[in-house]
Motif scaffolding. Structure first.
Motif, PDB file in Angstrom:
ATOM      1  N   THR A 129      78.304   5.462  15.236  1.00 48.60           N
ATOM      2  CA  THR A 129      79.382   5.034  15.964  1.00 48.60           C
ATOM      3  C   THR A 129      80.503   6.171  15.582  1.00 48.60           C
ATOM      4  OG1 THR A 129      78.665   2.795  16.135  1.00 48.60           O
ATOM      5  CG2 THR A 129      80.969   3.468  16.479  1.00 48.60           C
ATOM      6  N   ALA A 132      79.915   9.043  17.567  1.00 46.70           N
ATOM      7  CA  ALA A 132      80.339   8.908  18.879  1.00 46.70           C
ATOM      8  C   ALA A 132      82.044   8.792  18.948  1.00 46.70           C
ATOM      9  CB  ALA A 132      79.851   7.452  19.202  1.00 46.70           C
ATOM     10  N   LYS A 133      82.726   8.220  17.851  1.00 48.48           N
ATOM     11  CA  LYS A 133      84.100   8.508  18.028  1.00 48.48           C
ATOM     12  C   LYS A 133      84.758   9.933  17.813  1.00 48.48           C
ATOM     13  CE  LYS A 133      85.310   3.957  15.840  1.00 48.48           C
ATOM     14  NZ  LYS A 133      85.599   3.338  15.118  1.00 48.48           N
ATOM     15  N   SER A 136      84.277  11.826  20.942  1.00 46.65           N
ATOM     16  CA  SER A 136      85.125  11.284  21.971  1.00 46.65           C
ATOM     17  C   SER A 136      86.436  11.871  21.647  1.00 46.65           C
ATOM     18  CB  SER A 136      85.406   9.737  21.990  1.00 46.65           C
ATOM     19  OG  SER A 136      84.235   9.345  22.634  1.00 46.65           O
ATOM     20  N   ASN A 262      87.773   4.512  25.561  1.00 43.62           N
ATOM     21  CA  ASN A 262      86.115   4.420  24.969  1.00 43.62           C
ATOM     22  C   ASN A 262      86.329   4.465  23.513  1.00 43.62           C
ATOM     23  OD1 ASN A 262      83.302   5.021  25.209  1.00 43.62           O
ATOM     24  ND2 ASN A 262      83.745   6.772  23.826  1.00 43.62           N
ATOM     25  N   LEU A 266      84.693   1.368  21.539  1.00 47.58           N
ATOM     26  CA  LEU A 266      83.529   1.278  20.417  1.00 47.58           C
ATOM     27  C   LEU A 266      83.916   0.361  19.263  1.00 47.58           C
ATOM     28  CD1 LEU A 266      83.038   5.329  20.431  1.00 47.58           C
ATOM     29  CD2 LEU A 266      81.470   3.540  21.137  1.00 47.58           C
ATOM     30  N   LYS A 270      78.606  -1.572  22.068  1.00 49.17           N
ATOM     31  CA  LYS A 270      77.791  -0.635  21.567  1.00 49.17           C
ATOM     32  C   LYS A 270      77.941   0.646  22.569  1.00 49.17           C
ATOM     33  CE  LYS A 270      74.190  -3.907  19.865  1.00 49.17           C
ATOM     34  NZ  LYS A 270      72.758  -4.281  20.079  1.00 49.17           N
ATOM     35  N   PRO A 271      77.647   1.724  21.953  1.00 54.17           N
ATOM     36  CA  PRO A 271      77.765   3.031  22.814  1.00 54.17           C
ATOM     37  C   PRO A 271      76.786   2.869  24.242  1.00 54.17           C
ATOM     38  CG  PRO A 271      77.459   3.630  20.867  1.00 54.17           C
ATOM     39  CD  PRO A 271      77.395   2.120  20.606  1.00 54.17           C
ATOM     40  N   ASN A 318      79.120   9.225  23.984  1.00 53.30           N
ATOM     41  CA  ASN A 318      78.316   8.140  23.603  1.00 53.30           C
ATOM     42  C   ASN A 318      76.863   8.835  23.856  1.00 53.30           C
ATOM     43  OD1 ASN A 318      80.356   6.322  23.182  1.00 53.30           O
ATOM     44  ND2 ASN A 318      80.546   5.609  25.186  1.00 53.30           N
TER      45      ASN A 318
END
Length: 383
Positions: A129, A132-133, A136, A262, A266, A270-271, A318
């Motif tokens: 995660t 993913a951040k 983003s 987004n 998160l 979940k992504p 994601n």
């Protein structure tokens, strides 16, 4: 405190590095009608250079991935940026549209070598995660590029010829190469592994491939809107090139807002779930575009276009994190495969969409709706 500042600067630096593609395409968009007129060809032939760029960009990433894993993120970035600068400069001397196509392809090839490194560095340093951040956050900063790039392009062609656009791209690449040389620490760990074996590991991984294909299809629809934006606003609605960036940039203002959303989502979701919901919204946007294709108002067009494009805020970061998390030892190759699928598929699909050029918006609506439906069918089975 120093660590936090360095962390923020790394994200900014990687955003600048990964902005080669949007800078190269979006700075160029306002000049498309001018270049078509200068070469005395139809606008579709100059729009095609966008697809040619994506093809070259994709092939560059095939070679860029193994190069990144072999000699490192820093060196391969510098080599790619210098090649990109050289052929951006060469395009100034294009005398025919075919020379423009060739130089654009080679420029994009070196751009492909560059971009895999930004994604690979994130995979080297972040996971799950958190990755993913970070993707983003990079997306947020990188979205500023297509927001200001058309304004820069419009400013340049207002005072100078279209050749100056490529001079600007030359200096952008050289400046970025200087920053990478000065500030980017090497992050990869060399692992002796054959290129064939590296690619095989990535390509046979079913979960990763589903995320990669979903990202690629989403980008294809996104790029159709980018490629057709000069037709939509300048040709269809008679928006002047001077104010075109305001209409084009509106999409990226909404995109940036969605990227920030987004990052917040998160914390709770979940992504994979965010990806699925965003694609459903893209399907709805595509259907709305098809229903109202005949004589939509400018406001309606901007609203639906922004809805579709902004959903990429939930797809890009994601899906990228979902795809790369499985490959700690060959992140360069994995990033290259993502890029090849993303830009290669984008080139093929956008080229097909451009072939069905019409004075109405129906071909655009049909294209993006079909893309989104297929994308959802792929990602809904992700486990």
């Amino acid at each position: 405190m120093k660590k936090a500042i360095n962390h923020i600067y790394l994200i900014i630096l990687l955003s600048i590095l990964s902005s080669v593609a949007p800078i190269a395409t979006d700075t160029y968009i306002p000049s498309i009608p001018v270049i078509a007129s200068d070469f005395n060809v139809s606008i579709e032939k100059i729009e095609l250079t966008l697809s040619i760029f994506l093809i070259g960009f994709s092939i560059g990433q095939i070679f860029g991935g193994p190069l990144s894993d072999r000699i490192g993120r820093r060196k391969s970035s510098i080599y790619g940026l210098l090649g990109f600068a050289l052929f951006s400069f060469m395009m100034i001397y294009s005398t025919t549209v075919y020379e423009l196509w060739i130089f654009r392809f080679i420029e994009a090839f070196f751009g492909g070598i560059v971009v895999v490194n930004a994604m690979a560095v994130v995979r080297d340093k972040f996971h799950g995660t958190e990755a993913a951040k970070v993707f983003s956050l990079i997306g947020t900063i990188r979205s500023i590029a297509p927001l200001i790039a058309p304004a820069i392009g419009s400013f340049i062609i207002h005072f100078f010829s279209w050749h100056a656009v490529f001079l600007y791209l030359t200096f952008y690449a050289l400046f970025t190469a200087f920053l990478i040389y000065k500030d980017l620490d090497e992050s990869y760990t060399y692992v002796k592994q054959g290129i064939y074996h590296s690619y095989k590991m990535v390509l046979i991984h079913k979960k990763a491939m589903k995320a990669m294909l979903t990202l690629a299809l989403g980008f294809s629809g996104f790029f159709i809107f980018i490629a057709k934006s000069s037709f939509i606003f300048i040709e269809h609605y008679n928006v002047s090139t001077d104010v075109f960036p305001l209409f084009f940039g509106f999409n990226f203002i909404i995109l940036i807002a969605m990227i920030k959303m987004n990052i917040q989502f998160l914390k709770k979701y979940k992504p994979i779930d965010l990806v699925k919901y965003s694609i459903i919204m893209q399907i709805i946007a595509g259907i709305l575009w098809m229903i109202n294709y005949k004589e939509p108002s400018l406001i309606e067009t901007m609203a639906v276009m922004a809805l579709y494009m902004s959903m990429m805020a939930f797809v890009f970061g994601n899906c990228m994190a979902l795809a790369l998390e499985h490959f700690p030892k060959n992140a360069g190759v994995a990033s290259g495969v993502v890029g090849v699928l993303q830009f290669g598929l984008g080139a093929v699909i956008s080229s097909m969409a451009l072939m069905f050029h019409s004075e109405s918006f129906l071909p655009i609506g049909v294209s993006v709706t079909l893309i989104s439906v297929v994308s959802y069918l792929i990602i809904r089975t992700y486990r």
